[in-house]
Design an enzyme around this catalytic site. Structure first.
Site, PDB file in Angstrom:
ATOM      1  N   ASN A   1     -10.135   4.977   2.541  1.00  7.69           N
ATOM      2  CA  ASN A   1      -9.249   5.000   1.304  1.00  7.69           C
ATOM      3  C   ASN A   1      -9.589   5.943   0.300  1.00  7.69           C
ATOM      4  OD1 ASN A   1      -7.686   2.319   1.365  1.00  7.69           O
ATOM      5  ND2 ASN A   1      -9.661   1.288   1.521  1.00  7.69           N
TER       6      ASN A   1
ATOM      7  N   GLU B   1       0.803  -1.259   0.009  1.00  7.77           N
ATOM      8  CA  GLU B   1      -0.116   0.123   0.015  1.00  7.77           C
ATOM      9  C   GLU B   1       0.943   1.217  -0.009  1.00  7.77           C
ATOM     10  OE1 GLU B   1      -2.924   1.034  -0.192  1.00  7.77           O
ATOM     11  OE2 GLU B   1      -4.461  -0.613   0.270  1.00  7.77           O
TER      12      GLU B   1
ATOM     13  N   ASP C   1      -9.850   1.282  -3.451  1.00  6.05           N
ATOM     14  CA  ASP C   1      -8.895   1.164  -2.817  1.00  6.05           C
ATOM     15  C   ASP C   1      -8.054   2.405  -2.656  1.00  6.05           C
ATOM     16  OD1 ASP C   1      -6.895   0.416  -0.778  1.00  6.05           O
ATOM     17  OD2 ASP C   1      -6.964  -1.417  -1.379  1.00  6.05           O
TER      18      ASP C   1
END
Length: 291
Positions: free
Chosen positions: A151, A21, A198
């Site tokens: 997100n 991430e 996301d």
């Protein structure tokens, strides 16, 4: 329209993340930083020579932001810290949910003025008990409550629109955004037809790129929310995106290998890898944490 780009998506390096991430490009270093949330790692890759640094963290890592002095703001599960790679030291900055069982930080990014925005979430029940915070000279201020999985934090090139999603619903929201970091009323920007939103980033033309977790694609949305293109991914769980490279013309994409069955891992050998493609548009310099 879904554009097939077989052969254009490539793997960068040899890392495999459980939950990659928060990719951030350092113009000063010409290097990419990112994290592995579940692996509790902060990573740095010099894309010119392939040199990789991986720093273990004491807790799961939600996101990071770079500072002008070369140090790193890191949102750990329980607190936001300043990480000094040269010393290997951590300094506590803020801990707004310390002591709340099961809470952790997730997605975070700096706005155009260098304020760090980061959301919290419950790591187990995914109930809307999280908060979106703004960290600047005024402290760590709660800005939005009732969040389940924060997100898609990103800002328009002029800094007047903030994008955000709650990853339990297939919607990206937009908010009017003031110069002093205040939010206006939200509106629906885009609704995904595959997976959940996301991480996100915005390119130099003001288009929003979204990673569809569980949807095997990334999508470029025009500023009006319409789809400009969708790109098939060789992984089902792309997680976040960032532009980088000497001309900010490379799009880097992190991905996840978590929760895949043995069959799923076998069919997706690139799950958890750092990926890249050349989309034909450029990104914007990543704002540094200014406080």
């Amino acid at each position: 329209m879904l554009a097939s780009v077989a052969g254009t998506v490539r793997r960068i390096g040899g890392t495999v993340d459980l939950l990659g991430e928060s990719p951030v490009w350092s113009e000063r270093e010409q290097a990419l930083y990112w994290i592995d949330i579940r692996g509790r790692l902060v990573r740095r890759l010099d894309v010119e020579n392939g040199e990789l640094d991986s720093w273990p963290m004491p807790e799961p890592v939600g996101s990071l932001a770079l500072r002008p002095d070369g140090n790193i703001l890191v949102a750990l599960a329980s607190q936001i810290v300043l990480f000094r790679p040269a010393r290997g030291s951590l300094e506590a900055i803020a801990a707004p949910h310390r002591g709340e069982d099961g809470m952790r930080f997730n997605d975070g990014r700096c706005d155009r003025e260098g304020r760090f925005w980061v959301g919290s979430m419950h790591d187990n029940d995914r109930q809307p008990t999280g908060t979106l915070y703004r960290l600047d000279a005024r402290g760590c201020v709660p800005m939005l409550g009732g969040v389940a999985v924060p997100n898609s934090l990103a800002w328009s090139p002029d800094g007047r629109t903030m994008y955000f999603s709650d990853g339990v619903e297939p919607v990206i929201w937009s908010f009017p955004f003031s110069a002093d970091g205040e939010l206006g009323p939200r509106r629906e920007f885009a609704r995904l037809d595959a997976g959940l939103p996301d991480g996100a980033t915005v390119d130099a033309e003001g288009c929003v790129w979204s990673a569809h977790y569980g949807g095997s694609r990334i999508t470029r949305y025009r500023p009006d929310g319409s789809i400009e293109r969708a790109v098939e991914m060789p992984v089902s769980q792309p997680t976040c995106l960032a532009f980088g490279g000497p001309n900010l013309s490379t799009l880097y994409i992190t991905s996840a290998a978590q929760r895949l069955s043995a069959e799923g891992r076998a069919s997706q050998p690139l799950a958890g890898a750092l990926l890249a493609l050349e989309p034909g548009v450029r990104g914007l310099p990543e704002p540094l944490f200014a406080f």
